[in-house]
Design an enzyme around this catalytic site. Structure first.
Site, PDB file in Angstrom:
ATOM      1  N   ASP A 189     -33.408  21.256 -15.526  1.00 42.97           N
ATOM      2  CA  ASP A 189     -33.501  19.794 -15.112  1.00 42.97           C
ATOM      3  C   ASP A 189     -34.950  19.150 -15.124  1.00 42.97           C
ATOM      4  O   ASP A 189     -35.131  18.254 -15.843  1.00 42.97           O
ATOM      5  CB  ASP A 189     -32.669  19.474 -13.530  1.00 42.97           C
ATOM      6  CG  ASP A 189     -31.129  19.598 -13.630  1.00 42.97           C
ATOM      7  OD1 ASP A 189     -30.652  18.708 -13.968  1.00 42.97           O
ATOM      8  OD2 ASP A 189     -30.746  20.717 -13.084  1.00 42.97           O
ATOM      9  N   TYR A 190     -35.543  19.971 -14.653  1.00 41.13           N
ATOM     10  CA  TYR A 190     -37.138  19.401 -14.612  1.00 41.13           C
ATOM     11  C   TYR A 190     -37.570  19.488 -15.975  1.00 41.13           C
ATOM     12  O   TYR A 190     -38.302  18.373 -16.264  1.00 41.13           O
ATOM     13  CB  TYR A 190     -38.081  20.228 -13.846  1.00 41.13           C
ATOM     14  CG  TYR A 190     -39.552  20.130 -13.851  1.00 41.13           C
ATOM     15  CD1 TYR A 190     -39.871  18.924 -13.209  1.00 41.13           C
ATOM     16  CD2 TYR A 190     -40.396  20.831 -14.651  1.00 41.13           C
ATOM     17  CE1 TYR A 190     -41.370  18.720 -13.210  1.00 41.13           C
ATOM     18  CE2 TYR A 190     -41.726  20.619 -14.647  1.00 41.13           C
ATOM     19  CZ  TYR A 190     -42.186  19.380 -13.931  1.00 41.13           C
ATOM     20  OH  TYR A 190     -43.540  19.070 -13.957  1.00 41.13           O
ATOM     21  N   ALA A 191     -37.322  20.370 -16.839  1.00 38.22           N
ATOM     22  CA  ALA A 191     -37.723  20.626 -18.131  1.00 38.22           C
ATOM     23  C   ALA A 191     -37.077  18.969 -18.951  1.00 38.22           C
ATOM     24  O   ALA A 191     -37.828  18.630 -19.528  1.00 38.22           O
ATOM     25  CB  ALA A 191     -37.218  21.722 -18.971  1.00 38.22           C
TER      26      ALA A 191
ATOM     27  N   THR B  95     -36.421  16.243 -17.723  1.00 41.36           N
ATOM     28  CA  THR B  95     -36.895  14.808 -17.661  1.00 41.36           C
ATOM     29  C   THR B  95     -38.260  14.819 -18.190  1.00 41.36           C
ATOM     30  O   THR B  95     -38.597  13.826 -18.698  1.00 41.36           O
ATOM     31  CB  THR B  95     -37.299  15.006 -16.059  1.00 41.36           C
ATOM     32  OG1 THR B  95     -38.219  15.785 -15.530  1.00 41.36           O
ATOM     33  CG2 THR B  95     -36.236  15.036 -15.071  1.00 41.36           C
TER      34      THR B  95
END
Length: 249
Positions: free
Chosen positions: A157-159, A161
């Protein structure tokens, strides 16, 4: 001798610590007046602003939640109203949230917040800034090398964004090029900050992925940002600048 950013006004979101604070200092060193936004660390933000004023530039703190579109738009307006112009936007504010995609207990509230800050916070800031920037403005967003190479579990999820803002900024570069406003992304590798300390739980594993075998320092990222904000970078737009010690080599 005139410094290369004298007369320019910069807004650094999340500028109270880490890469944001280093960037604010580096911009001031080149003569820019600097607005520093913060979410919670008012004392740290005021301390940074004190350092900037001591360098002979104008500086001021502004409180804003980067995950709230209303506050982001108000932030850009407040900076423009206070300084009379906005030439450089540095989208530095961001948060991290980890978790595997098959985790049945995933904190969906945290994920919503992740996307609100890391994606929509950038989108809204760019849209608002583009309304008040003059010809030759500079928009620089902090991404991450995990947008291209994740490397570890739990970062999907971070990647995502960071990949989203990288692509968004390429599109924005096309839209704003007729006004000579450049839009670029700086993608750091592992950097020594409060969020990712050199002695943290994952430090050894991270350093093993970097060709230079060490964490970077916030000043090393700030140097790249200042270059992209400078007149010398007038023909660079839609670019992804990796500053990662060879993480992607």
């Amino acid at each position: 001798m005139t410094k290369k950013l004298t007369g320019k006004v910069a807004l650094v979101t999340g500028g109270s610590r880490g890469i944001g604070a280093a960037t604010a200092r580096a911009l001031a060193e080149e003569g820019a007046d600097v607005a520093v936004s913060y979410g919670a660390s008012s004392k740290k933000a005021e301390d940074v602003v004190g350092e900037l004023i001591a360098k002979g530039v104008r500086a001021k703190t502004f409180k804003a939640d980067q995950g709230d579109p209303v506050q982001v738009r108000a932030l850009v307006k407040a900076v423009f109203d206070h300084f009379g112009r906005l030439d450089i936007l540095v989208n530095n504010a961001g948060i991290a949230s980890m978790g595997k995609v098959d985790d049945p207990n995933a904190d969906t509230t945290a994920l919503d917040r992740l996307y609100a800050v890391n994606v929509m916070g950038v989108v809204v800031a760019i849209r608002a800034a583009s309304q008040v920037m003059g010809e030759g403005g500079r928009i620089i967003t902090l991404g991450s090398n995990v947008a291209a190479r994740v490397g570890f579990p739990g970062l999907a999820d971070y990647a995502a964004t960071k990949a989203a803002v990288a692509t968004y900024c390429k599109g924005a570069a096309r839209d704003l090029a007729p006004r000579k406003i450049t839009v670029n992304v700086v993608q750091p590798g592992p950097i020594e900050t409060d969020m990712n300390p050199d002695k943290g739980d994952f430090a050894a594993a991270l350093k093993a992925t970097v060709a230079m075998g060490r964490y970077g320092q916030p000043d090393e990222i700030a140097a790249g940002i200042v270059f992209l904000a400078s007149p010398e970078a007038s023909y660079i737009t839609g670019a992804l600048l990796d500053i990662n010690g060879g993480y992607s080599a």
